[in-house]
Design an enzyme around this catalytic site. Sequence first.
Site, PDB file in Angstrom:
ATOM      1  N   ASP A 164       0.857  -1.191   0.000  1.00  0.00           N
ATOM      2  CA  ASP A 164       0.000   0.000   0.000  1.00  0.00           C
ATOM      3  C   ASP A 164       0.894   1.242   0.000  1.00  0.00           C
ATOM      4  O   ASP A 164       2.102   1.155   0.189  1.00  0.00           O
ATOM      5  CB  ASP A 164      -0.975  -0.010   1.190  1.00  0.00           C
ATOM      6  CG  ASP A 164      -0.272   0.094   2.535  1.00  0.00           C
ATOM      7  OD1 ASP A 164       0.773  -0.551   2.699  1.00  0.00           O
ATOM      8  OD2 ASP A 164      -0.752   0.821   3.419  1.00  0.00           O
ATOM      9  N   HIS A 480       1.478  -8.973  -3.238  1.00  0.00           N
ATOM     10  CA  HIS A 480       0.465  -7.930  -2.999  1.00  0.00           C
ATOM     11  C   HIS A 480       1.206  -6.596  -2.867  1.00  0.00           C
ATOM     12  O   HIS A 480       1.471  -6.102  -1.760  1.00  0.00           O
ATOM     13  CB  HIS A 480      -0.330  -8.252  -1.731  1.00  0.00           C
ATOM     14  CG  HIS A 480      -1.564  -7.415  -1.573  1.00  0.00           C
ATOM     15  ND1 HIS A 480      -2.789  -7.786  -2.087  1.00  0.00           N
ATOM     16  CD2 HIS A 480      -1.770  -6.211  -0.986  1.00  0.00           C
ATOM     17  CE1 HIS A 480      -3.690  -6.857  -1.810  1.00  0.00           C
ATOM     18  NE2 HIS A 480      -3.088  -5.881  -1.137  1.00  0.00           N
ATOM     19  N   ASP A 522       0.814 -17.625  -3.528  1.00  0.00           N
ATOM     20  CA  ASP A 522       1.477 -16.629  -4.380  1.00  0.00           C
ATOM     21  C   ASP A 522       0.443 -16.020  -5.325  1.00  0.00           C
ATOM     22  O   ASP A 522       0.364 -16.372  -6.498  1.00  0.00           O
ATOM     23  CB  ASP A 522       2.624 -17.276  -5.160  1.00  0.00           C
ATOM     24  CG  ASP A 522       3.307 -16.266  -6.072  1.00  0.00           C
ATOM     25  OD1 ASP A 522       3.148 -15.048  -5.835  1.00  0.00           O
ATOM     26  OD2 ASP A 522       4.003 -16.699  -7.017  1.00  0.00           O
ATOM     27  N   GLU A 531       1.985 -10.103   0.845  1.00  0.00           N
ATOM     28  CA  GLU A 531       2.346  -8.696   0.714  1.00  0.00           C
ATOM     29  C   GLU A 531       3.836  -8.561   1.025  1.00  0.00           C
ATOM     30  O   GLU A 531       4.491  -9.546   1.414  1.00  0.00           O
ATOM     31  CB  GLU A 531       1.491  -7.820   1.659  1.00  0.00           C
ATOM     32  CG  GLU A 531       1.614  -6.330   1.329  1.00  0.00           C
ATOM     33  CD  GLU A 531       0.518  -5.445   1.939  1.00  0.00           C
ATOM     34  OE1 GLU A 531      -0.390  -5.955   2.607  1.00  0.00           O
ATOM     35  OE2 GLU A 531       0.599  -4.216   1.697  1.00  0.00           O
TER      36      GLU A 531
HETATM   37  O1  G3I Z   1      -2.024  -8.203  19.408  1.00  0.00           O
HETATM   38  C1  G3I Z   1      -2.420  -9.551  19.210  1.00  0.00           C
HETATM   39  C2  G3I Z   1      -1.879 -10.411  20.283  1.00  0.00           C
HETATM   40  O2  G3I Z   1      -2.411 -10.009  21.514  1.00  0.00           O
HETATM   41  C3  G3I Z   1      -2.204 -11.867  19.971  1.00  0.00           C
HETATM   42  O3  G3I Z   1      -1.579 -12.703  20.894  1.00  0.00           O
HETATM   43  C4  G3I Z   1      -1.719 -12.246  18.569  1.00  0.00           C
HETATM   44  C5  G3I Z   1      -2.121 -13.631  18.161  1.00  0.00           C
HETATM   45  O4  G3I Z   1      -2.045 -13.826  16.781  1.00  0.00           O
HETATM   46  O5  G3I Z   1      -2.271 -11.352  17.650  1.00  0.00           O
HETATM   47  C6  G3I Z   1      -1.878 -10.030  17.887  1.00  0.00           C
HETATM   48  O6  G3I Z   1      -2.363  -9.198  16.902  1.00  0.00           O
HETATM   49  C7  G3I Z   1      -1.781  -9.343  15.635  1.00  0.00           C
HETATM   50  C8  G3I Z   1      -1.136  -8.022  15.246  1.00  0.00           C
HETATM   51  O7  G3I Z   1      -0.660  -8.081  13.927  1.00  0.00           O
HETATM   52  C9  G3I Z   1       0.027  -7.671  16.161  1.00  0.00           C
HETATM   53  O8  G3I Z   1       1.063  -8.598  16.072  1.00  0.00           O
HETATM   54  C10 G3I Z   1      -2.864  -9.703  14.642  1.00  0.00           C
HETATM   55  O9  G3I Z   1      -3.352 -10.998  14.925  1.00  0.00           O
HETATM   56  C11 G3I Z   1      -2.332  -9.656  13.234  1.00  0.00           C
HETATM   57  O10 G3I Z   1      -3.393  -9.849  12.320  1.00  0.00           O
HETATM   58  C12 G3I Z   1      -1.682  -8.332  12.976  1.00  0.00           C
HETATM   59  O11 G3I Z   1      -1.116  -8.375  11.685  1.00  0.00           O
HETATM   60  C13 G3I Z   1      -0.675  -7.149  11.160  1.00  0.00           C
HETATM   61  C14 G3I Z   1      -1.494  -6.785   9.919  1.00  0.00           C
HETATM   62  O12 G3I Z   1      -0.978  -5.606   9.346  1.00  0.00           O
HETATM   63  C15 G3I Z   1      -2.959  -6.570  10.217  1.00  0.00           C
HETATM   64  O13 G3I Z   1      -3.140  -5.492  11.068  1.00  0.00           O
HETATM   65  C16 G3I Z   1       0.771  -7.335  10.759  1.00  0.00           C
HETATM   66  O14 G3I Z   1       1.561  -7.525  11.934  1.00  0.00           O
HETATM   67  C17 G3I Z   1       1.271  -6.129   9.999  1.00  0.00           C
HETATM   68  O15 G3I Z   1       2.557  -6.411   9.489  1.00  0.00           O
HETATM   69  C18 G3I Z   1       0.333  -5.775   8.855  1.00  0.00           C
HETATM   70  O16 G3I Z   1       0.775  -4.579   8.324  1.00  0.00           O
HETATM   71  C19 G3I Z   1       0.184  -4.151   7.117  1.00  0.00           C
HETATM   72  C20 G3I Z   1      -0.338  -2.752   7.395  1.00  0.00           C
HETATM   73  O17 G3I Z   1      -1.447  -2.847   8.272  1.00  0.00           O
HETATM   74  C21 G3I Z   1      -0.681  -2.010   6.122  1.00  0.00           C
HETATM   75  N1  G3I Z   1       0.424  -2.046   5.189  1.00  0.00           N
HETATM   76  C22 G3I Z   1       0.815  -3.377   4.835  1.00  0.00           C
HETATM   77  C23 G3I Z   1       1.267  -4.160   6.041  1.00  0.00           C
HETATM   78  C24 G3I Z   1       1.702  -5.570   5.689  1.00  0.00           C
HETATM   79  O18 G3I Z   1       0.672  -6.407   5.331  1.00  0.00           O
HETATM   80  O1  9MR Z   2      -4.407  -3.869  -0.074  1.00  0.00           O
HETATM   81  C1  9MR Z   2      -4.416  -3.771   1.346  1.00  0.00           C
HETATM   82  C2  9MR Z   2      -3.076  -4.176   1.903  1.00  0.00           C
HETATM   83  O2  9MR Z   2      -2.067  -3.338   1.412  1.00  0.00           O
HETATM   84  C3  9MR Z   2      -3.127  -4.187   3.428  1.00  0.00           C
HETATM   85  O3  9MR Z   2      -1.974  -4.656   4.019  1.00  0.00           O
HETATM   86  C4  9MR Z   2      -4.270  -5.043   3.903  1.00  0.00           C
HETATM   87  C5  9MR Z   2      -4.298  -4.944   5.426  1.00  0.00           C
HETATM   88  O4  9MR Z   2      -5.511  -5.017   5.988  1.00  0.00           O
HETATM   89  O5  9MR Z   2      -5.483  -4.645   3.328  1.00  0.00           O
HETATM   90  C6  9MR Z   2      -5.484  -4.649   1.900  1.00  0.00           C
HETATM   91  O6  9MR Z   2      -6.694  -4.118   1.440  1.00  0.00           O
HETATM   92  C7  9MR Z   2      -7.761  -5.008   1.428  1.00  0.00           C
HETATM   93  C8  9MR Z   2      -8.786  -4.513   2.436  1.00  0.00           C
HETATM   94  O7  9MR Z   2      -8.264  -4.561   3.750  1.00  0.00           O
HETATM   95  C9  9MR Z   2     -10.049  -5.365   2.317  1.00  0.00           C
HETATM   96  N1  9MR Z   2     -10.525  -5.383   0.968  1.00  0.00           N
HETATM   97  C10 9MR Z   2      -9.561  -5.910  -0.001  1.00  0.00           C
HETATM   98  C11 9MR Z   2      -8.290  -5.086   0.005  1.00  0.00           C
HETATM   99  C12 9MR Z   2      -7.214  -5.694  -0.915  1.00  0.00           C
HETATM  100  O8  9MR Z   2      -7.601  -5.970  -2.151  1.00  0.00           O
END
Ligand code: G3I
Ligand code: 9MR
Length: 551
Positions: A164, A480, A522, A531
Amino acid sequence: PSPETSELIKVNQLGFLPDSVKEAVIPATNSTNFELVDMSTNTVVMSGDLAVERTWSVANDTVQLADFSSLTTPGEYALRVAGVETDATVVIGSDVFLSAHDAALKAYYFNRASFALDGAYAADWARPAGHPDTNVLVHSSAADANRPEGTVISAPKGWYDAGDYNKYIVNSGISTYTLMAAYEHFTSFYQNRDVNIPESGNSIPDILEEIKWNLDWMMAMQDPNDGGVYHKLTTLNFSGTQMPHLSTAQRYVVQKGTSAALNFAAVMASASRIYADIPEYQSVAQSYQSAAESAWTWAQSNPNVAYNQPSDVSTGEYGDGNFDDERLWAAAELFLLTQDQQYLTSFKAMSSRQSAQPNTPAWPETATLGYISMLSAGKMLIEQSDFNTFQASYIALADSIVAQYETSAYGVAMQEEDFVWGSNAVALNKSMVLLFAYELSDNMAYKNAAVGLVDYVLGRNPTDYSFMTGFGSKTPMDIHHRPSFADTVSEPVPGFVAGGPQPGQQDNCNYPSPLPALSYLDDWCSYSTNEVTINWNAPMVYSLAALHTGQ
Ligand code: G3I
Ligand code: 9MR
């Protein structure tokens, strides 16, 4: 073998350094030995016994390890086992990680915001500049008397976070720190390391120029009126799948918070120390120090402001409710920069808390970063007894990872709970922890376990992927990553580490398996496993630099 894993031999697809530990994972067979054939002469140069069969539960896979560490002659070999249909290619050489290292670093250039990528550096992935970020609005969640809602600020540059186009302070912070640590620990390696970015060829190491692109942005995320730091610069929702320059929705700075302020303070204090040695950047380094100090002061008056995603914002949250580890990290960096004892006092206070013990680094887990800095730059600045105490806690973490390596069927220190969103970065951050433990102690056990983790990401895993785009015989093609998806080039932008398998399947794509180490796809659809982000690449840069320079 599990019906869900392949019948292939799993091996680091880039190869092995000559003096490194060398292991391959062999699907269970009736054979008890393996052979290596020199491909240039077609002669068997080594045969050895396979280890006993063991099962890796995260993939339900029963395998045998082949250890061919004693083969040290550079070359290309076929690894073969009777009963396994396909041989594996094994490369041994002292430069096997060099171009992957450079590409992992170059990936940051490819994700630069506010910048046109010229074909001279970007080859097929040249693109116009996107997101000038000179007309960013203060979101209602960030409004205050000095900067009411709708105030226009300018915060250009920086790296896009991931696939993103938003820019998030805490994730930027760990990425930036990790790259700076690579520079600081392997300075001579980076002295002439040319990765072909526009700044290459000047007297400043490319890695520092690349990092500065992001530091410039981070600096603009601090409100000079009070020292507070905005959590992120973002559109309200994730953009569509356009190239950067076509993605023009309004951008905002959103809510100041304690984790952003402390993370920023840590990074700027570390940057101030490192850039002070670069004559051209001495005054910049001073401004980093003032920025770090005022962010720390803000966090002292606002010790517990968790990021709370506003209802009209749906982009990455990076929320974190515990600040002890960020406070420990910022205290370490400010102490090392200023030698002011108040910061050492804070570091010690935090180091006694359960929530700030060394653990695998991740965007919400930063204590270990503070320990790494304290143990590398602090040796002459603190009492020997304190150093020993801090070192013992750090080494306990490294020892626990080694124990996982030693009991693993794949020779990989990954546990079931490590298969989270970004699991490959869990592997690589563990590798970084181990490689720094090796720098501290010269104990080969740490390096061997680190090699296992790097091997895992580059091919010795149940999916058979080398998870870095463009590097390996089977690599992700449909990451992604918006530019990779939207451009007209069939290959993805090279040098990016994909997130990796994890069973959450938050995107509801159609996965081949529910098992933690096999739940990977993939496909563009899979933002939860495929991603790429800046914080997943950074420990790859560190690990490859450490392994290459440590031969
Ligand atoms: O905080 C809880 C913890 O209490 C619990 O024990 C654990 C069990 O799985 O989960 C923890 O939360 C997790 C959180 O990351 C913190 O580690 C969530 O399950 C997990 O879904 C979450 O994932 C993050 C994801 O965004 C969704 O928010 C990833 O670490 C993070 O790298 C990813 O980052 C995204 C950005 O939002 C947007 N840009 C792209 C990027 C990569 O995909
Ligand atoms: O494209 C988004 C990606 O870069 C983010 O890491 C991700 C985290 O939540 O979300 C993706 O966006 C999705 C959205 O959350 C839900 N609708 C589909 C989007 C991707 O096609």
